[in-house]
Design an enzyme around this catalytic site. Structure first.
Site, PDB file in Angstrom:
ATOM      1  N   ASP A  99       0.831  -1.204   0.000  1.00 14.97           N
ATOM      2  CA  ASP A  99       0.000   0.000   0.000  1.00 14.97           C
ATOM      3  C   ASP A  99       0.870   1.261   0.000  1.00 14.97           C
ATOM      4  OD1 ASP A  99      -3.056   0.770   0.527  1.00 14.97           O
ATOM      5  OD2 ASP A  99      -1.859   2.027   1.857  1.00 14.97           O
ATOM      6  N   ARG A 100       0.706   2.177   0.958  1.00 13.60           N
ATOM      7  CA  ARG A 100       1.481   3.424   0.956  1.00 13.60           C
ATOM      8  C   ARG A 100       2.975   3.139   1.061  1.00 13.60           C
ATOM      9  NH1 ARG A 100      -2.281   6.192  -1.207  1.00 13.60           N
ATOM     10  NH2 ARG A 100      -1.398   8.208  -0.584  1.00 13.60           N
ATOM     11  N   ARG A 103       4.228   2.544  -2.399  1.00 14.66           N
ATOM     12  CA  ARG A 103       4.433   3.799  -3.139  1.00 14.66           C
ATOM     13  C   ARG A 103       5.732   4.470  -2.674  1.00 14.66           C
ATOM     14  NH1 ARG A 103      -0.117   4.086  -5.838  1.00 14.66           N
ATOM     15  NH2 ARG A 103      -1.943   3.105  -4.881  1.00 14.66           N
ATOM     16  N   HIS A 144     -11.657   7.248   0.517  1.00 14.22           N
ATOM     17  CA  HIS A 144     -10.707   7.890   1.425  1.00 14.22           C
ATOM     18  C   HIS A 144      -9.661   8.699   0.664  1.00 14.22           C
ATOM     19  CE1 HIS A 144      -9.007   3.976   0.351  1.00 14.22           C
ATOM     20  NE2 HIS A 144      -7.816   4.445   0.642  1.00 14.22           N
ATOM     21  N   TRP A 145      -9.392   8.340  -0.603  1.00 11.90           N
ATOM     22  CA  TRP A 145      -8.444   9.135  -1.392  1.00 11.90           C
ATOM     23  C   TRP A 145      -8.937  10.579  -1.522  1.00 11.90           C
ATOM     24  CZ3 TRP A 145      -4.217   7.665  -4.901  1.00 11.90           C
ATOM     25  CH2 TRP A 145      -3.742   6.368  -4.676  1.00 11.90           C
ATOM     26  N   TYR A 206      -2.365  11.592   1.955  1.00 18.97           N
ATOM     27  CA  TYR A 206      -3.280  11.572   0.805  1.00 18.97           C
ATOM     28  C   TYR A 206      -3.385  12.924   0.111  1.00 18.97           C
ATOM     29  CZ  TYR A 206      -4.597   6.752   1.429  1.00 18.97           C
ATOM     30  OH  TYR A 206      -4.556   5.370   1.478  1.00 18.97           O
ATOM     31  N   HIS A 265      -7.431  -6.748   0.071  1.00 16.72           N
ATOM     32  CA  HIS A 265      -6.301  -5.819   0.060  1.00 16.72           C
ATOM     33  C   HIS A 265      -5.208  -6.223   1.043  1.00 16.72           C
ATOM     34  CE1 HIS A 265      -4.100  -2.076  -0.234  1.00 16.72           C
ATOM     35  NE2 HIS A 265      -4.368  -1.744   1.021  1.00 16.72           N
TER      36      HIS A 265
END
Length: 286
Positions: A99-100, A103, A144-145, A206, A265
């Protein structure tokens, strides 16, 4: 959880990074995603530590890590983790990230290519692809984005009214519907969510992903890496609905390999044994 691991807090110029460290062998950095902490690796960290020096870290502002400058771009997060690893004596290392954190790992490869030996990216698409394919179907699942990136303090104030409820909704909305989370892990996530600074980090993260991070990624379009890259995603999740994740990542890592796992996820916690098998094989090849 994390038997045999040491807990550390490393002060850096722009952040203080909290991590668990254990095992011996080639250095391996584990990075978590939203809305979790390094604890998400509890089911496989001890196994990975049989062959690697494992560092499971909290991203800046998440968990027990602190951000001192208010910068929540993936560039800043990547810079933190490279600095952490160098403080621990590791100039280059493998990265497994969800996930984050994934990135952050992608940005780390772009900004610090000599630091990364191999990378595994779990259940994400490149940030540009997420925004490019955002439609009503995806927006309902990735609400949530949009919500967390709203300007001002409205998202933080609303979440802080009942942070545990918001956390539980975030986790259940992206899982496969199974009871994926160990009670001790859930307690750690809830403890983190009760910190206003963590909520601020979610929102800052975000907000950056909708603005500055996009500029950074656009500037690097066309850059490719020949690093060993493994891509895993949940077959019952959102990531593969619009785009084939492997093809998307092969635009950045032409030699990437990967596959879907029968999970949502949070596949590391839903299918730890299966995920561990693929990660171990990837690390052995790398």
């Amino acid at each position: 959880m994390f038997n045999g691991f040491e807990t550390i807090d490393i002060p850096l110029p722009e952040a203080t990074i909290h991590a668990r460290v254990g095992g011996s062998g080639a250095p391996l950095l584990l990075l978590h995603g939203y809305p979790q902490t390094h604890v998400m690796w509890h089911g496989i960290a001890e196994d990975l530590a049989q062959t690697h020096r494992v560092i499971a870290a909290d991203l800046r502002g998440y968990g027990d890590s602190l951000a001192h400058d208010g910068d929540f771009t993936f560039r800043a997060m990547a810079r933190d983790q490279v600095a952490l690893m160098r403080q621990l004596g590791h100039d280059s290392f493998h990265v497994i990230a969800h996930d984050r954190g994934a990135r952050t790992a992608h940005r780390m490869v772009l900004d610090h290519p000599d630091a990364v030996r191999s990378v595994a990216l779990i259940d994400i698409l490149p940030t540009l692809d997420v925004w490019r394919t955002m439609d009503d179907w995806l927006a309902r699942r990735y609400y949530h984005w949009m919500f967390l990136s709203q300007p001002g303090d409205m998202p933080r104030r609303l979440i802080n009214g009942n942070p545990v409820l918001f956390l539980q909704a975030a986790l259940s909305g992206l899982s496969s519907g199974e009871s994926a989370f160990h009670p001790e892990a859930m307690r750690a996530y809830e403890t983190a969510a009760r910190k206003p600074s963590v909520i601020a980090a979610w929102c800052g993260d975000y907000t950056a992903a909708a603005t500055t991070d996009l500029d950074h990624d656009r500037a690097d379009l066309g850059r490719q890496s020949d690093l060993p890259c493994l891509v895993l995603w949940g077959a019952r999740g959102v990531v593969a609905h619009h785009v084939d994740p492997l093809s998307a990542w092969q635009a950045w890592f032409p030699g990437a390999t990967g596959r879907a796992i029968d999970a949502g996820h949070f596949l590391v916690e839903e299918r730890p044994g299966e995920v561990l098998g693929h990660l171990a094989a990837h690390l052995a090849r790398s």
